[in-house]
Scaffold this active site. Structure first.
Site, PDB file in Angstrom:
ATOM      1  N   TYR A 182       0.653 -13.477   7.741  1.00  0.00           N
ATOM      2  CA  TYR A 182       2.122 -13.640   7.559  1.00  0.00           C
ATOM      3  C   TYR A 182       2.574 -14.928   7.832  1.00  0.00           C
ATOM      4  O   TYR A 182       2.320 -15.472   8.815  1.00  0.00           O
ATOM      5  CB  TYR A 182       2.921 -12.703   7.972  1.00  0.00           C
ATOM      6  CG  TYR A 182       2.789 -11.056   7.457  1.00  0.00           C
ATOM      7  CD1 TYR A 182       4.034 -10.625   6.869  1.00  0.00           C
ATOM      8  CD2 TYR A 182       1.818 -10.357   7.578  1.00  0.00           C
ATOM      9  CE1 TYR A 182       4.028  -9.425   6.205  1.00  0.00           C
ATOM     10  CE2 TYR A 182       1.752  -9.036   7.171  1.00  0.00           C
ATOM     11  CZ  TYR A 182       2.927  -8.629   6.447  1.00  0.00           C
ATOM     12  OH  TYR A 182       2.891  -7.404   5.739  1.00  0.00           O
TER      13      TYR A 182
ATOM     14  N   HIS B 116      -0.131 -11.480  -1.572  1.00  0.00           N
ATOM     15  CA  HIS B 116       0.339 -10.189  -1.779  1.00  0.00           C
ATOM     16  C   HIS B 116       1.481  -9.767  -1.961  1.00  0.00           C
ATOM     17  O   HIS B 116       2.102  -9.071  -2.930  1.00  0.00           O
ATOM     18  CB  HIS B 116      -0.365  -9.361  -0.523  1.00  0.00           C
ATOM     19  CG  HIS B 116       0.234  -7.826  -0.497  1.00  0.00           C
ATOM     20  ND1 HIS B 116       1.196  -7.476   0.376  1.00  0.00           N
ATOM     21  CD2 HIS B 116      -0.134  -6.727  -1.305  1.00  0.00           C
ATOM     22  CE1 HIS B 116       1.478  -6.302   0.162  1.00  0.00           C
ATOM     23  NE2 HIS B 116       0.514  -5.665  -0.926  1.00  0.00           N
ATOM     24  N   HIS B 117       2.320 -10.284  -1.242  1.00  0.00           N
ATOM     25  CA  HIS B 117       3.877 -10.148  -1.521  1.00  0.00           C
ATOM     26  C   HIS B 117       4.920 -11.280  -0.935  1.00  0.00           C
ATOM     27  O   HIS B 117       4.310 -12.020   0.092  1.00  0.00           O
ATOM     28  CB  HIS B 117       4.478  -8.705  -0.777  1.00  0.00           C
ATOM     29  CG  HIS B 117       4.503  -8.593   0.334  1.00  0.00           C
ATOM     30  ND1 HIS B 117       3.897  -7.849   1.351  1.00  0.00           N
ATOM     31  CD2 HIS B 117       5.610  -9.413   1.569  1.00  0.00           C
ATOM     32  CE1 HIS B 117       4.378  -7.966   2.471  1.00  0.00           C
ATOM     33  NE2 HIS B 117       5.373  -8.822   2.538  1.00  0.00           N
TER      34      HIS B 117
ATOM     35  N   HIS C 256       3.061 -12.969   2.619  1.00  0.00           N
ATOM     36  CA  HIS C 256       1.933 -12.065   3.217  1.00  0.00           C
ATOM     37  C   HIS C 256       0.512 -12.373   2.423  1.00  0.00           C
ATOM     38  O   HIS C 256       0.661 -12.475   1.133  1.00  0.00           O
ATOM     39  CB  HIS C 256       2.173 -10.532   3.145  1.00  0.00           C
ATOM     40  CG  HIS C 256       1.096  -9.631   3.301  1.00  0.00           C
ATOM     41  ND1 HIS C 256       1.020  -8.280   2.955  1.00  0.00           N
ATOM     42  CD2 HIS C 256      -0.135 -10.111   4.061  1.00  0.00           C
ATOM     43  CE1 HIS C 256      -0.365  -8.021   3.619  1.00  0.00           C
ATOM     44  NE2 HIS C 256      -0.782  -8.772   4.204  1.00  0.00           N
TER      45      HIS C 256
ATOM     46  N   HIS D 194       7.028   0.624  -3.491  1.00  0.00           N
ATOM     47  CA  HIS D 194       5.907  -0.269  -2.943  1.00  0.00           C
ATOM     48  C   HIS D 194       5.248   0.665  -2.102  1.00  0.00           C
ATOM     49  O   HIS D 194       5.953   1.413  -1.219  1.00  0.00           O
ATOM     50  CB  HIS D 194       6.740  -1.191  -2.155  1.00  0.00           C
ATOM     51  CG  HIS D 194       5.752  -2.000  -1.372  1.00  0.00           C
ATOM     52  ND1 HIS D 194       4.758  -2.656  -1.640  1.00  0.00           N
ATOM     53  CD2 HIS D 194       5.464  -2.236  -0.074  1.00  0.00           C
ATOM     54  CE1 HIS D 194       4.204  -3.262  -0.790  1.00  0.00           C
ATOM     55  NE2 HIS D 194       4.701  -3.006   0.335  1.00  0.00           N
TER      56      HIS D 194
ATOM     57  N   HIS E 133       0.557   0.791  -0.562  1.00  0.00           N
ATOM     58  CA  HIS E 133      -0.400  -0.043  -0.453  1.00  0.00           C
ATOM     59  C   HIS E 133      -1.485   0.677  -1.108  1.00  0.00           C
ATOM     60  O   HIS E 133      -1.476   1.550  -2.053  1.00  0.00           O
ATOM     61  CB  HIS E 133      -0.689  -0.290   1.111  1.00  0.00           C
ATOM     62  CG  HIS E 133      -0.015  -1.187   1.692  1.00  0.00           C
ATOM     63  ND1 HIS E 133      -0.326  -1.792   3.145  1.00  0.00           N
ATOM     64  CD2 HIS E 133       1.130  -2.029   1.132  1.00  0.00           C
ATOM     65  CE1 HIS E 133       0.910  -2.736   3.217  1.00  0.00           C
ATOM     66  NE2 HIS E 133       1.439  -2.865   2.001  1.00  0.00           N
TER      67      HIS E 133
ATOM     68  N   MET F  14       2.196   1.892   3.509  1.00  0.00           N
ATOM     69  CA  MET F  14       3.677   1.892   3.643  1.00  0.00           C
ATOM     70  C   MET F  14       4.334   2.952   2.607  1.00  0.00           C
ATOM     71  O   MET F  14       3.296   3.525   1.848  1.00  0.00           O
ATOM     72  CB  MET F  14       4.215   0.523   3.297  1.00  0.00           C
ATOM     73  CG  MET F  14       3.876  -0.533   4.397  1.00  0.00           C
ATOM     74  SD  MET F  14       4.733  -2.127   3.738  1.00  0.00           S
ATOM     75  CE  MET F  14       4.419  -3.010   5.372  1.00  0.00           C
TER      76      MET F  14
END
Length: 685
Positions: A223, A256-257, A339, A418, A420, A493
């Site tokens: 991150y 990823h985000h 991320h 959202h 995973h 998540m």
């Protein structure tokens, strides 16, 4: 007369053009225009409530095929294959796949050929099909779920035999591919302002990017954070009206985000300028570690928008925008968080980010985002291994919305789902007065690699007292160990975002299983560890508590000197025979899969039917006090999707037609291919 005839033939663009009687009058306005790669393009229109109109093109003079798949593979997919043969005749086949082999032709075709064209440059086919063909056995119903488009081409036409059957050549590994999309639900209704030749002069853009970040090769999860300041904060009110990503092409598989956090500092702590102006020259660094300035994590918490893998961006409706500047009930300073999912553990450099569209012509309403998610950092988001169908849930309680929403309610315009890698289904449910309404958003074919925001159409009103639930369903059959909630893509998540206007004080609804019920279901009567006090566990609001606790998964996961999960920091105290055993070891060694997952089902039932701790949280994690924060799963009458009445009519018509095969063909008069070649030469003179 002959001269006019040749002029007419030349207008066919030197190709074989075949049209059916269903060719619509006038040009089609395409909802989306997608280039899947340099070999295949797709565009479609979804405005007709009964059918999808699609056009596919590829640089081949053989067949082109596209399939609608529930999971990205051939098995279970609904496929249409089309080509123009050497005699100028177009063919379209309705197929279904039962495995990685040649698809099987349906008894009755549900595809209608609109036009087909073959030139020296390739083949283009336009067709339509009902959203719901009513063929539950062989066809794929296209709903608001994610659809995996799979495509293939071949340089050769299929062979058609005298009995009507046909044989197509294998497309090979280089002439196929796939992509996830929304077909029936819209993502945004306008072009991005920087794509529009007639863009609004009041709209400017602001690029926020990392500056040559070095992503290390020693971890699969990184991150990175950076503080930025909006350049659009003047006396005239400005609003954010959308964003799109600026992902470096070479790094698209690793980003990823992207979260864009508002940094709000109360005047009692000095105000935002005093705290964050000094960090504008800061190069940024790894988030949620000891070297990250504590103010970043303390004050940058509210997320006005989020981008997740596979999405294209977001444009807000004309009714509103996200305000900028504290004097306009907005924010001046923001934290960009990216991320990186670095599964191959390679070092690379990145300058990805977002392009933010800002208008100086304020829209009528300020828009805010409300996140409904499980509190994933404390081990309570625990998925046993080897089980398909395990669910987790988070909700905004009736009391929370009663306190947070104005009497006239709020309007939902967009939603984002959202989770995973093990998530399979997600939906945001809406309950009013004990009756569930149609979901705000639902995806029964959730794809981790395509998490695009979707328009809620028609826009939905939420009123005080309504309940909003985010419900996720997971499949861990491919895993042998526990999957915990956390920040890595290998963790899990369960989150739903809704964009609402007017903007209200509510920013976040979090849910976790009741502490005692959670551990008792596992056979643990008592746990111990210094981390419990730090994380305010078991949860009980303190008198006059101003702020709700945050999610400390970021600290636990990214602290290189510490363990990854909270259960590594907790020991079993009772039963005494397991004393000093870490909770992580205890739960990992439970017989989850024995006797057809009997323990998994038992534990899940106790959790689901037990109490939940709920959090009603405003901007900057300011607590909205709840009298009843410990609640049970709400009781309500579930929503039942209306039965498609048209299916009975279609099935009746199909029974009358019988099963005479699904091949459709249209011929360009009696013009032979040699004659067309002669015409082509004359047109070129």
């Amino acid at each position: 007369m002959m001269r006019r005839f040749f002029i007419f033939l030349c207008t066919l663009h030197l190709g074989t053009l075949v049209s059916s009687s269903s060719d619509p009058k006038g040009p089609i306005v395409w909802t989306r225009d997608l280039t899947l790669n340099d070999k295949f393009t797709v565009r479609f229109n979804n405005e007709d409530e009964d059918k999808l109109v699609m056009e596919i093109s590829a640089p081949t003079t053989g067949y082109v095929a596209i399939g609608f798949s529930p999971n990205g593979g051939m098995r279970g997919s609904d496929i249409v294959m089309a080509w123009v043969d050497g005699e100028g005749k177009a063919h379209i086949k309705d197929l279904h796949a039962v495995g990685n082999s040649m698809p099987i032709e349906d008894d009755v075709s549900n595809y209608e050929l609109i036009s087909a064209e073959e030139t020296q440059h390739g083949t283009t086919v336009r067709f339509s099909r009902p959203w719901n063909t009513c063929d539950d056995k062989h066809d794929f119903e296209i709903t608001e779920d994610t659809v995996r488009l799979i495509w293939a081409t071949s340089p050769e036409d299929p062979q058609i035999f005298t009995d009507g059957s046909f044989q197509s050549n294998y497309h090979g590994p280089d002439f196929r591919g796939g992509r996830s999309v929304f077909l029936k639900v819209d993502t945004h209704l306008q072009k991005f302002p920087d794509d529009d030749d007639h863009s609004d002069p009041h709209v400017k853009h602001w690029d926020v990017q990392m500056n040559r970040v070095i992503v290390p090769d020693d971890s699969d999860t990184t991150y990175y954070c950076k503080i930025v300041k909006s350049p659009h904060v003047y006396d005239v009110k400005h609003q954010i009206i959308g964003f799109r990503t600026l992902i470096e092409p070479t790094n698209k598989d690793w980003v990823h985000h992207i979260n864009f956090f508002e940094c709000n500092v109360p005047q009692s702590d000095g105000g935002p300028e005093a705290v964050f102006e000094k960090y504008l020259d800061h190069p940024g660094g790894h988030c949620y570690q000891k070297n990250m300035p504590p103010e970043w994590g303390q004050y940058c918490m509210t997320v006005p928008f989020v981008w997740v893998a596979g999405a294209e961006g977001l444009l807000l409706p004309e009714e509103g925008g996200i305000p900028l500047g504290e004097h306009n009930n907005g924010t001046t300073y923001f934290m960009l968080e990216i991320h990186y999912n670095n599964e191959k553990k390679i070092q690379f450099e990145d300058s990805s980010g977002v392009r933010i569209f800002v208008t100086d012509k304020p829209r009528p309403n300020d828009i805010g985002a409300v996140t409904i998610h499980t509190r994933f950092s404390h081990g309570f988001h625990l998925l046993p291994p080897g089980y398909n169908g395990f669910k987790n849930v988070a909700f905004c309680t009736s009391e929370c919305t009663q306190k947070a929403f104005p009497p006239e309610g709020v309007t939902v315009t967009h939603a984002t789902l959202h989770a995973h890698l093990t998530a399979r289904k997600i939906k945001i449910r809406h309950i009013r007065n004990g009756q569930e309404l149609e979901p705000l958003a639902q995806d029964d074919h959730y794809d981790f690699n395509y998490q695009q925001s979707r328009i809620v159409s028609p826009a939905r009103k939420l009123y005080p007292g309504d309940i909003i639930l985010t419900e996720c369903e997971f499949d861990t059959t491919g895993r042998r160990k526990i999957t915990y909630g956390g920040t890595s893509t290998k963790d899990e998540m369960c989150q739903g975002y809704v964009y609402i206007y007017p903007r209200v004080q509510l920013a976040l609804c979090k849910t976790q299983y009741d502490f005692d019920n959670f551990f008792n279901a596992l056979g643990i009567r008592e746990v111990e560890g210094e981390v419990l006090e730090r994380l305010q566990l078991p949860y009980k609001p303190k008198p006059n508590q101003m702020y709700d606790p945050g999610d400390d998964a970021y600290v636990l996961k990214n602290n290189s000197n510490g363990p990854q999960y909270i259960f590594d920091l907790l020991d079993v105290a009772e039963p005494s025979q397991y004393r000093r055993t870490s909770v992580a070891d205890f739960v990992e060694n439970l017989p989850w899969q024995r006797n057809d997952n009997e323990l998994t089902k038992t534990v899940w039932k106790k959790w689901w039917e037990g109490k939940y701790d709920t959090f009603c949280t405003g901007h900057h994690f300011k607590r909205i006090p709840l009298e009843d924060y410990s609640v049970s799963y709400p009781k309500f009458e579930p929503y039942v999707k209306p039965i498609d009445q048209k299916c009975g009519e279609r099935r009746g018509r199909k029974n009358q037609l019988g099963s005479s095969g699904s091949s459709s063909a249209f011929t360009l008069s009696i013009i032979s291919l040699p004659f067309l070649l002669v015409v082509t030469k004359m047109c070129l003179l």
